[in-house]
Structure formats: C-alpha cells, structure tokens
Design an enzyme around this catalytic site. Sequence first.
Site, PDB file in Angstrom:
ATOM      1  N   VAL A  15      19.426  13.478 142.772  1.00 19.25           N
ATOM      2  CA  VAL A  15      19.029  14.441 141.731  1.00 19.25           C
ATOM      3  C   VAL A  15      19.264  13.857 140.334  1.00 19.25           C
ATOM      4  O   VAL A  15      18.394  13.952 139.457  1.00 19.25           O
ATOM      5  CB  VAL A  15      19.796  15.775 141.901  1.00 19.25           C
ATOM      6  N   GLU A 131      19.673  26.821 138.511  1.00 18.98           N
ATOM      7  CA  GLU A 131      18.396  27.004 139.214  1.00 18.98           C
ATOM      8  C   GLU A 131      18.240  26.062 140.407  1.00 18.98           C
ATOM      9  O   GLU A 131      17.764  26.446 141.481  1.00 18.98           O
ATOM     10  CB  GLU A 131      17.235  26.759 138.233  1.00 18.98           C
ATOM     11  N   GLU A 192      22.971  16.335 155.094  1.00 13.09           N
ATOM     12  CA  GLU A 192      24.048  16.185 154.113  1.00 13.09           C
ATOM     13  C   GLU A 192      25.086  15.226 154.699  1.00 13.09           C
ATOM     14  O   GLU A 192      25.122  14.996 155.922  1.00 13.09           O
ATOM     15  CB  GLU A 192      24.731  17.544 153.880  1.00 13.09           C
ATOM     16  N   LYS A 207      23.538  29.471 149.420  1.00 13.98           N
ATOM     17  CA  LYS A 207      22.380  29.857 148.595  1.00 13.98           C
ATOM     18  C   LYS A 207      22.138  31.360 148.686  1.00 13.98           C
ATOM     19  O   LYS A 207      21.873  32.020 147.677  1.00 13.98           O
ATOM     20  CB  LYS A 207      21.150  29.073 149.058  1.00 13.98           C
TER      21      LYS A 207
HETATM   22  P1  NAP Z   1      24.044  12.149 145.915  1.00 14.29           P
HETATM   23  O1  NAP Z   1      22.749  11.463 146.050  1.00 14.29           O
HETATM   24  O2  NAP Z   1      25.077  11.965 146.959  1.00 14.29           O
HETATM   25  O3  NAP Z   1      24.649  11.746 144.502  1.00 14.29           O
HETATM   26  C1  NAP Z   1      25.925  12.120 144.074  1.00 14.29           C
HETATM   27  C2  NAP Z   1      26.236  11.393 142.808  1.00 14.29           C
HETATM   28  O4  NAP Z   1      27.501  11.814 142.328  1.00 14.29           O
HETATM   29  C3  NAP Z   1      26.326   9.868 142.979  1.00 14.29           C
HETATM   30  O5  NAP Z   1      25.690   9.229 141.914  1.00 14.29           O
HETATM   31  C4  NAP Z   1      27.825   9.593 142.954  1.00 14.29           C
HETATM   32  O6  NAP Z   1      28.137   8.328 142.432  1.00 14.29           O
HETATM   33  C5  NAP Z   1      28.302  10.687 142.029  1.00 14.29           C
HETATM   34  N1  NAP Z   1      29.698  11.012 142.240  1.00 14.29           N
HETATM   35  C6  NAP Z   1      30.268  11.487 143.365  1.00 14.29           C
HETATM   36  N2  NAP Z   1      31.579  11.653 143.168  1.00 14.29           N
HETATM   37  C7  NAP Z   1      31.835  11.290 141.897  1.00 14.29           C
HETATM   38  C8  NAP Z   1      33.003  11.217 141.107  1.00 14.29           C
HETATM   39  N3  NAP Z   1      34.188  11.542 141.603  1.00 14.29           N
HETATM   40  N4  NAP Z   1      32.873  10.815 139.822  1.00 14.29           N
HETATM   41  C9  NAP Z   1      31.678  10.459 139.329  1.00 14.29           C
HETATM   42  N5  NAP Z   1      30.535  10.504 140.028  1.00 14.29           N
HETATM   43  C10 NAP Z   1      30.625  10.911 141.308  1.00 14.29           C
HETATM   44  O7  NAP Z   1      23.848  13.737 145.759  1.00 14.29           O
HETATM   45  P2  NAP Z   1      22.522  14.513 145.368  1.00 14.29           P
HETATM   46  O8  NAP Z   1      21.694  14.670 146.586  1.00 14.29           O
HETATM   47  O9  NAP Z   1      21.936  13.919 144.162  1.00 14.29           O
HETATM   48  O10 NAP Z   1      23.124  15.987 145.061  1.00 14.29           O
HETATM   49  C11 NAP Z   1      23.766  16.261 143.846  1.00 14.29           C
HETATM   50  C12 NAP Z   1      23.982  17.769 143.759  1.00 14.29           C
HETATM   51  O11 NAP Z   1      22.726  18.431 143.838  1.00 14.29           O
HETATM   52  C13 NAP Z   1      24.814  18.358 144.922  1.00 14.29           C
HETATM   53  O12 NAP Z   1      25.568  19.445 144.437  1.00 14.29           O
HETATM   54  C14 NAP Z   1      23.756  18.849 145.897  1.00 14.29           C
HETATM   55  O13 NAP Z   1      24.206  19.888 146.724  1.00 14.29           O
HETATM   56  C15 NAP Z   1      22.714  19.362 144.919  1.00 14.29           C
HETATM   57  N6  NAP Z   1      21.355  19.438 145.440  1.00 14.29           N
HETATM   58  C16 NAP Z   1      20.790  18.347 146.000  1.00 14.29           C
HETATM   59  C17 NAP Z   1      19.487  18.433 146.471  1.00 14.29           C
HETATM   60  C18 NAP Z   1      18.795  17.232 147.044  1.00 14.29           C
HETATM   61  O14 NAP Z   1      17.629  17.353 147.406  1.00 14.29           O
HETATM   62  N7  NAP Z   1      19.435  16.079 147.142  1.00 14.29           N
HETATM   63  C19 NAP Z   1      18.795  19.647 146.389  1.00 14.29           C
HETATM   64  C20 NAP Z   1      19.413  20.751 145.800  1.00 14.29           C
HETATM   65  C21 NAP Z   1      20.699  20.637 145.326  1.00 14.29           C
HETATM   66  P3  NAP Z   1      27.702   6.939 143.130  1.00 14.29           P
HETATM   67  O15 NAP Z   1      26.210   6.956 143.131  1.00 14.29           O
HETATM   68  O16 NAP Z   1      28.247   5.887 142.296  1.00 14.29           O
HETATM   69  O17 NAP Z   1      28.275   7.005 144.516  1.00 14.29           O
HETATM   70  N1  HSE Z   2      20.520  19.984 152.667  1.00 17.30           N
HETATM   71  C1  HSE Z   2      19.658  20.832 151.909  1.00 17.30           C
HETATM   72  C2  HSE Z   2      18.449  21.196 152.768  1.00 17.30           C
HETATM   73  C3  HSE Z   2      19.225  20.100 150.655  1.00 17.30           C
HETATM   74  O1  HSE Z   2      18.233  20.615 153.834  1.00 17.30           O
HETATM   75  O2  HSE Z   2      17.699  22.106 152.398  1.00 17.30           O
HETATM   76  C4  HSE Z   2      19.079  20.912 149.443  1.00 17.30           C
HETATM   77  O3  HSE Z   2      19.916  21.953 149.237  1.00 17.30           O
END
Ligand code: NAP
Ligand code: HSE
Length: 428
Positions: A15, A131, A192, A207
């Site tokens: 994200v 959002e 996840e 959610k």
């Molecule tokens: P992700 O790909 O695992 O990325 C997490 C990021 O946070 C990475 O860049 C990581 O650093 C950084 N991070 C983790 N711990 C940290 C710390 N202690 N200090 C500084 N940086 C730290 O996760 P994501 O999928 O982007 O999701 C991010 C958020 O959005 C979550 O809350 C998730 O639930 C939400 N979300 C995600 C999606 C989706 O489609 N992915 C959809 C809706 C909501 P490094 O890269 O260096 O490891």
């Molecule tokens: N793990 C979640 C899903 C990603 O499968 O819908 C976004 O919240």
Amino acid sequence: MSSPLRLGIAGLGTVGAGVVKIVRQKAALLAERSGRPIEISTVSARSRGKDRGVNLGSYGWEDDPVALATRDDVDVFVELMGGEDGPAKAAVEAALSAGKDVVTANKALLAHHGQALAQLAEDKGAVLRFEAAVAGGIPVIKALTEGLAANDVTRVMGVMNGTCNYILTRMEDAGLSYDEAFAEADGLGYLEADPDLDVGGIDAGHKLSLLAAIAYGTQVDFGAVELEGIGRVSIEDIRQAGDMGYRIKLLGVSRLTGRGLEQSMAPCLVPATSPLGQLVGGTNMVVIEGDQVGQIVLRGAGAGEGPTASAVMGDVLDIARGTRLSTFGQPATSLKRATPAKATTPAAYYLRVGLMDKPGALAKIATVLGEAGVSINRMRQYDHAADTAPVLIVTHKTTRAALDEALAGMGATGVLSGDPVALRIEEV
Ligand code: NAP
Ligand code: HSE
C-alpha cells in the site's frame, strides 16, 4: 495556490509504495482537485535499502515511525505498517497527540483501539481517517458517513475478505478441496502473514465492526462480533447448496435491533442469482440498507496496491481540501456503547444431515424438527450407494435457538451417521 500538504508515510510495502506512486505520478491532478500541492516529506520502513520499485531519493528517512509521526515537516501522518499494537499504534498516538492529522489503512488497529483513537483525535483537534481499512478501493466509509448520513441504517452486510471469497470460488469452480484452494491462494500471495486473519474471519470481522460503528452511531466493538471462518466449509456443502440454488459466502451481517447490536461474520448461504451470490474471486461487496435510500450495493477491489492506495489518497485529498469529519461520522463522545446481541433474527437454514439408511430414520429427523417448532420448506435425499443417506433440508424462517434445540434432538435419535451441518441463509 495554498502551501503544500506534507505527508509522512510509515510503511512502504504494497500500500505504501502504491501511495508514493500516486503522489509522484499524479501531482498535477491532486493539486488541481484539492487546491494545494500534495508532497511527501519523509518516509519510514524497516529496511532502508530495500528496492520498492519507486524512487524515494528526494524524501527524508526515519528509522523510527514515532519520530516520523511528530516531525515538524509532516502535516499528515500516513500509517501503512499494519498491526493492532506495536509501532503502528505508538506512531498514530504520537501523531494525534501532536495535533497532526492521520490517515491509515489499518483495520486491526481501528477495530481494537478505534474509540480511544477517535477520542484522542477530537481532543487534539486532529482528524483520523481510515477509508482504505474497509473493503480496499470501495469508498464505503465515505458512503456511510456522508452520502447516507440522513438514513437510519437497518442492515450492513457484505463480503469483505477477498482471500476467503477467492478460496470459496475456486472450491466451487474447480472442485478443489479447501486445502487445495488455500494452497493456491497462498501461492498467489493473497494470504496475510498470519493466514488465520483471513480464513478465520478475523480480518473481515474487523471491517464489519468498523462499518457497524458508523452505521449505528455506536462504539466499535470487535470483541462482540460472532466469528466463524471458512475452514469447515466442505466441497459437499458448496455443491449441495448450489444444487438448492445458493452459494456459500463468508458473509458479515450487522443490525441494531431492540435487543442490541448483532454482528456476525460467518459462512452463510445467499441466493446464487443475488449480487452477493454472483460475486466471484477476490472482489468485495458491501450492501447497505437505509430507511430512506433502500438498498445500496457497492462492489469492487477489496485489496491490492492501486485500489488500496486510491482509498488512502481519497482521505488525504479530503484533508487537503479542509474537510474535517469525525472518525466515525459523529463526535466520538456521542457514540453509544451498544449492548451486544446474539444474531437471533429469524432466518431460514440449510441443513445437511447424514442418516443411517434404515426404515423410519427420516421420519425421526422430521419429528424432531417439528417438535422444536422448525418447519421444513424443502427437502432432498440423494441417491447413495453406502449405508449413509445424504439428506438436505431447507427450513422456513426459524430462530437459532429453535434450530439448536432441533440439532440437539437429532443427536439423540441415534439415526445420524455424523454431525449435521447447519448454515444460515441470509435474505438479500
Ligand atoms: P506490507 O506489504 O507488509 O508492508 C508493510 C510495511 O510496513 C513494510 O514496508 C514494512 O517495512 C513496514 N513496517 C513494518 N513494521 C515496521 C516498523 N516497525 N517500522 C517501520 N516500518 C515498518 O503491508 P501492506 O499490505 O502494504 O499493508 C499495510 C496496511 O494496509 C496494513 O494495515 C493492512 O492491513 C492494510 N491494508 C492492506 C491491503 C492490501 O491489499 N495489501 C488492503 C487494505 C488494507 P519493510 O518493507 O522494510 O519490511
Ligand atoms: N487480506 C485482505 C483480503 C486484504 O483478503 O481481503 C485486504 O484487507
């Protein structure tokens, strides 16, 4: 044009990288639409050297997200690390305490600490927006807090976890077992880091609890969500529900009734021809019913870089335009503490029962249902070679209590060859 709005972004994964790309690639559009330039001042992640497919060269760097959150050159703290506690919570609290606006995609954080964080934001005159935390790219928070604000909401339901919907779809389409479909989703990188958040219904429950808070003006109460994941959904049930005209979905349903707030996230049957029944793959759908508007159906990508970053930026643009909405659509102090209620709104149920194939067995089951006050709407017994007769029953609307009484009675008949499966059929 006004002064730039300066973002501090903690988290540069799926994200976070998506948000950086939008800010870089759409600078002119964002400035035109919000009336001021949107800039990134500083970023943070765990590993500074990682290639994230975006140029971060001109931005400041902080190893510590809490330090980032309180920097003087950060107007809006954008939290995209994840996690219900730890650095995400500490950094959001630090930003709000310093009076800085916050945008987050973190449903776990909001589901567990939403009330306290909303209160802190208000105390400090800051804005906290989320959002992207619910249904990814679908602007459902905006729809509820703004477009539907004049409605008494009567029901909010939906499919809010794309991974579970993908697994259920593959079980149906390709005849895969649960384990095979799970492995396929894993191979595609859908799960996840802790897969139980997805398949255990926890992520979708987070959610649902956030939507319920906005819909009913209540304090977020994730702990009261009745949760059941998809691990026990079998290929037989998917096939036989299909034969009766239904599809199985991990469905969230919330209602505020005279007894209290019902919140349930569990496998349910929906008519195969309904919008929810037609939803396949990783897509999300949220259905909102209001007393004035009737039924609204929102469908779209629930996850992924572009859709989720789109939702984050929607919140950022609102802040840039000067829109200052309460976190849950009304002042945090006015959110009521709802009484949690078990989901007892009467519903039809799907029952799959394995019966010993001997005279009178079916009659005993029918009698037990009748004695519990559960009326049979449709029934089908399938041809079978072995000693167990597979029987499907669709009941008329009944309460869960009456159904549980009937299930207990069935167990005592001595004619079952296994535990019956009972799934609620949600009217949509
Ligand atoms: P992700 O790909 O695992 O990325 C997490 C990021 O946070 C990475 O860049 C990581 O650093 C950084 N991070 C983790 N711990 C940290 C710390 N202690 N200090 C500084 N940086 C730290 O996760 P994501 O999928 O982007 O999701 C991010 C958020 O959005 C979550 O809350 C998730 O639930 C939400 N979300 C995600 C999606 C989706 O489609 N992915 C959809 C809706 C909501 P490094 O890269 O260096 O490891
Ligand atoms: N793990 C979640 C899903 C990603 O499968 O819908 C976004 O919240």
